[in-house]
Motif scaffolding. Sequence first.
Motif: not given
Length: 104
Positions: A11-12, A47-48, A51-56, A63-64
Amino acid sequence: MEAISIPLEQSLVLAAVLFCIGLTGVIVRRNIIFILMSIEVMLNACGLAFIAVGARWNEADGQIMFMLILTIAAAEVAVGLGLLLQVHRRFRSIDIDQANSLKG
């Protein structure tokens, strides 16, 4: 049904590639519309990554931050299109090099 898990590194890397494509578009292009689209690609890459780091980390912070990035992108489009209209009215062109002769 099991959720699909995408590795953080992939993702990164995708976010970095998108950011580089957008940066190349900003540097190389002279058309204001293409520059604005390239900035949008760069913002979406950021933004991607959020979101990827927040999901991890199983946090909603990514998302915020993406919602904040969407807000900034909307403001950037509004200001950018206003600038585009003014440059087109004055110079009859949307070439960014024409804006170098703008005087306050």
